[in-house]
Scaffold this active site. Structure first.
Site, mmCIF file in Angstrom:
data_model
loop_
_atom_site.group_PDB
_atom_site.id
_atom_site.type_symbol
_atom_site.label_atom_id
_atom_site.label_comp_id
_atom_site.label_asym_id
_atom_site.label_seq_id
_atom_site.Cartn_x
_atom_site.Cartn_y
_atom_site.Cartn_z
ATOM 1 N N ALA A 69 0.859 -1.184 0.000
ATOM 2 C CA ALA A 69 0.000 0.000 0.000
ATOM 3 C C ALA A 69 0.897 1.236 0.000
ATOM 4 O O ALA A 69 2.041 1.184 0.460
ATOM 5 C CB ALA A 69 -0.882 -0.007 1.239
ATOM 6 N N GLY A 112 0.723 -5.160 0.556
ATOM 7 C CA GLY A 112 -0.350 -5.252 -0.440
ATOM 8 C C GLY A 112 0.145 -5.802 -1.779
ATOM 9 O O GLY A 112 -0.641 -6.371 -2.546
ATOM 10 N N GLU A 115 0.041 -9.444 -1.356
ATOM 11 C CA GLU A 115 -1.383 -9.833 -1.385
ATOM 12 C C GLU A 115 -1.936 -9.792 -2.803
ATOM 13 O O GLU A 115 -2.752 -10.630 -3.190
ATOM 14 C CB GLU A 115 -2.184 -8.909 -0.459
ATOM 15 C CG GLU A 115 -1.813 -9.118 1.004
ATOM 16 C CD GLU A 115 -2.399 -8.053 1.920
ATOM 17 O OE1 GLU A 115 -2.186 -6.854 1.643
ATOM 18 O OE2 GLU A 115 -3.071 -8.419 2.890
ATOM 19 N N GLU A 135 3.808 -5.396 7.224
ATOM 20 C CA GLU A 135 2.909 -4.381 7.799
ATOM 21 C C GLU A 135 3.143 -4.182 9.292
ATOM 22 O O GLU A 135 3.076 -3.060 9.801
ATOM 23 C CB GLU A 135 1.444 -4.771 7.560
ATOM 24 C CG GLU A 135 0.993 -4.665 6.111
ATOM 25 C CD GLU A 135 1.181 -5.954 5.315
ATOM 26 O OE1 GLU A 135 1.962 -6.829 5.735
ATOM 27 O OE2 GLU A 135 0.528 -6.067 4.255
HETATM 28 N N1 CAA Z 1 4.577 3.405 -0.046
HETATM 29 C C1 CAA Z 1 4.980 4.626 -0.453
HETATM 30 N N2 CAA Z 1 6.204 4.852 -0.981
HETATM 31 C C2 CAA Z 1 7.041 3.801 -1.091
HETATM 32 C C3 CAA Z 1 6.671 2.504 -0.677
HETATM 33 C C4 CAA Z 1 5.363 2.315 -0.141
HETATM 34 N N3 CAA Z 1 4.902 1.101 0.245
HETATM 35 N N4 CAA Z 1 7.718 1.667 -0.896
HETATM 36 C C5 CAA Z 1 8.695 2.429 -1.427
HETATM 37 N N5 CAA Z 1 8.300 3.720 -1.549
HETATM 38 C C6 CAA Z 1 9.057 4.859 -2.051
HETATM 39 C C7 CAA Z 1 10.077 5.332 -1.038
HETATM 40 O O1 CAA Z 1 9.479 6.160 -0.080
HETATM 41 C C8 CAA Z 1 11.067 6.032 -1.926
HETATM 42 O O2 CAA Z 1 10.537 7.301 -2.238
HETATM 43 P P1 CAA Z 1 11.492 8.611 -2.237
HETATM 44 O O3 CAA Z 1 12.436 8.368 -3.388
HETATM 45 O O4 CAA Z 1 10.534 9.724 -2.493
HETATM 46 O O5 CAA Z 1 12.186 8.637 -0.925
HETATM 47 C C9 CAA Z 1 11.058 5.192 -3.204
HETATM 48 O O6 CAA Z 1 9.841 4.455 -3.178
HETATM 49 C C10 CAA Z 1 12.195 4.190 -3.266
HETATM 50 O O7 CAA Z 1 12.168 3.446 -2.067
HETATM 51 P P2 CAA Z 1 13.501 3.072 -1.281
HETATM 52 O O8 CAA Z 1 14.498 4.187 -1.379
HETATM 53 O O9 CAA Z 1 13.105 2.629 0.075
HETATM 54 O O10 CAA Z 1 14.007 1.864 -2.190
HETATM 55 P P3 CAA Z 1 14.848 0.585 -1.762
HETATM 56 O O11 CAA Z 1 15.136 -0.139 -3.043
HETATM 57 O O12 CAA Z 1 15.983 0.959 -0.885
HETATM 58 O O13 CAA Z 1 13.832 -0.300 -0.862
HETATM 59 C C11 CAA Z 1 11.757 -1.414 -0.356
HETATM 60 C C12 CAA Z 1 12.692 -0.873 -1.447
HETATM 61 C C13 CAA Z 1 12.437 -2.559 0.404
HETATM 62 C C14 CAA Z 1 10.532 -1.910 -1.089
HETATM 63 C C15 CAA Z 1 11.410 -0.288 0.655
HETATM 64 O O14 CAA Z 1 11.020 0.846 -0.065
HETATM 65 C C16 CAA Z 1 10.293 -0.641 1.601
HETATM 66 O O15 CAA Z 1 10.536 -1.304 2.604
HETATM 67 N N6 CAA Z 1 9.044 -0.187 1.306
HETATM 68 C C17 CAA Z 1 7.905 -0.350 2.170
HETATM 69 C C18 CAA Z 1 7.414 -1.784 2.178
HETATM 70 C C19 CAA Z 1 6.213 -1.919 3.094
HETATM 71 O O16 CAA Z 1 6.271 -1.692 4.277
HETATM 72 N N7 CAA Z 1 5.074 -2.340 2.524
HETATM 73 C C20 CAA Z 1 3.857 -2.535 3.263
HETATM 74 C C21 CAA Z 1 2.980 -1.335 3.132
HETATM 75 S S1 CAA Z 1 1.520 -1.472 4.135
HETATM 76 C C22 CAA Z 1 0.483 -2.491 3.318
HETATM 77 O O17 CAA Z 1 0.681 -2.874 2.197
HETATM 78 C C23 CAA Z 1 -0.736 -2.953 4.136
HETATM 79 C C24 CAA Z 1 -2.085 -2.776 3.632
HETATM 80 O O18 CAA Z 1 -2.469 -3.256 2.558
HETATM 81 C C25 CAA Z 1 -3.031 -2.081 4.505
#
Ligand code: CAA
Length: 261
Positions: A69, A112, A115, A135
């Site tokens: 998400a 997500g 999922e 999450e």
């Molecule tokens: N939401 C919003 N922005 C995201 C994102 C997310 N889930 N994942 C990555 N981005 C953005 C980052 O904020 C970053 O943006 P900026 O350049 O503006 O800073 C850009 O994408 C690149 O991300 P990283 O610099 O972190 O890239 P990386 O290659 O070092 O890492 C990653 C990649 C491991 C996917 C890391 O970005 C990460 O851990 N992301 C979040 C994963 C996460 O927690 N997902 C679960 C979300 S909650 C959910 O999904 C539940 C639900 O349905 C209710």
């Protein structure tokens, strides 16, 4: 530059009968914004209604299938905001496609995104794909079926091990657990998924839809009821031309020409 939300899902036609829907928000690792969710649900609905489309491939880009998400979109949200977003309806619309859907996963499939892969029927993953339900690490929990579909796919103990730690796991582990159907070289993910989609697209489509329907409905039913549903669906196929054609072609030792009727 801000992301242009008007085209965050792209529709490609890589082969006859096959539509590829590509989540295309690379600057956010394909995080599922509300607009991505709306477009995915809308395009899958179009695929469901199209008489040309026989099989759908969902794909992302080399870095991410989808990183979950969009955290930035919901960081400040309250309960009422979350309720009003209607994400469950969009997940339902996405999962409702009666035609086979193949996930082609490269890079991250987290939260997500994991999922989204799970609601597909077949998952082809690249060797360096990364799966997980992280999450819990940001104070929430899965909301797109992760507690249910992951548990159904891999069993309670493996599911809770990953749901409670948020640990990411690789494609080989996902395959060993039964979460993915096939692991291939990263470059081969889309060609493999498209080739499989072509083979499915060449099958009699009514049989394909009924097989998917009975598998999905049967998972929520007592075995006896599900077996009855299976038998009724099998009998239904005997009123299709494709059944007559498939069996005639076998007996005449020729390739069948299925028409979807
Ligand atoms: N939401 C919003 N922005 C995201 C994102 C997310 N889930 N994942 C990555 N981005 C953005 C980052 O904020 C970053 O943006 P900026 O350049 O503006 O800073 C850009 O994408 C690149 O991300 P990283 O610099 O972190 O890239 P990386 O290659 O070092 O890492 C990653 C990649 C491991 C996917 C890391 O970005 C990460 O851990 N992301 C979040 C994963 C996460 O927690 N997902 C679960 C979300 S909650 C959910 O999904 C539940 C639900 O349905 C209710």
């Amino acid at each position: 530059p801000p992301i242009d939300e008007s085209r965050v899902v792209r529709v490609e036609s890589p082969a006859d009968g096959v539509r590829l829907l590509r989540v295309d928000r690379p600057a956010a690792r394909n995080a599922l914004s509300m607009e991505v969710r709306r477009q995915l649900a809308g395009y899958l609905g179009e695929c469901a209604r199209s008489t040309e489309v026989r099989c759908v491939v969902l794909a992302g880009n080399p870095q991410a299938f989808a990183a979950g998400a969009d955290i930035k979109e919901m960081a400040d949200a309250g309960t009422v905001d979350m309720m009003k977003r209607g994400v469950l309806d969009l997940w339902r619309a996405t999962a409702a496609c009666p035609k086979p859907v193949i996930a082609a996963v490269r890079g991250y499939a987290l939260g997500g995104g994991c999922e989204l892969a799970q609601l597909c029927d077949i998952i082809v993953a690249g060797r360096s794909a990364k799966f997980g339900q992280p999450e819990i690490k940001i104070g929430i929990m899965p909301g797109g079926g992760g507690t249910q579909r992951l548990t159904a796919a891999v069993g309670k103990h493996k599911a809770l091990r990953y749901l409670l730690t948020g640990d990411v796991f690789g494609a080989d582990e996902a395959f060993a657990m039964g979460l993915v159907s096939e692991v291939v070289a990263d470059d081969a993910v889309e060609p493999t998924a498209i080739a499989m989609a072509c083979r499915i697209a060449a099958m009699p489509p009514l049989a394909a839809e009924l097989i998917k329907d009975v598998v999905m409905r049967g998972m929520d039913m007592p075995l006896e009821a599900a077996l009855t549903l299976e038998t009724r669906a099998l009998h239904l196929l005997f009123s299709t031309r494709d059944q007559k054609e498939g069996m005639a072609a076998f007996i005449e030792k020729r390739a069948p020409a299925f028409t979807g009727t």
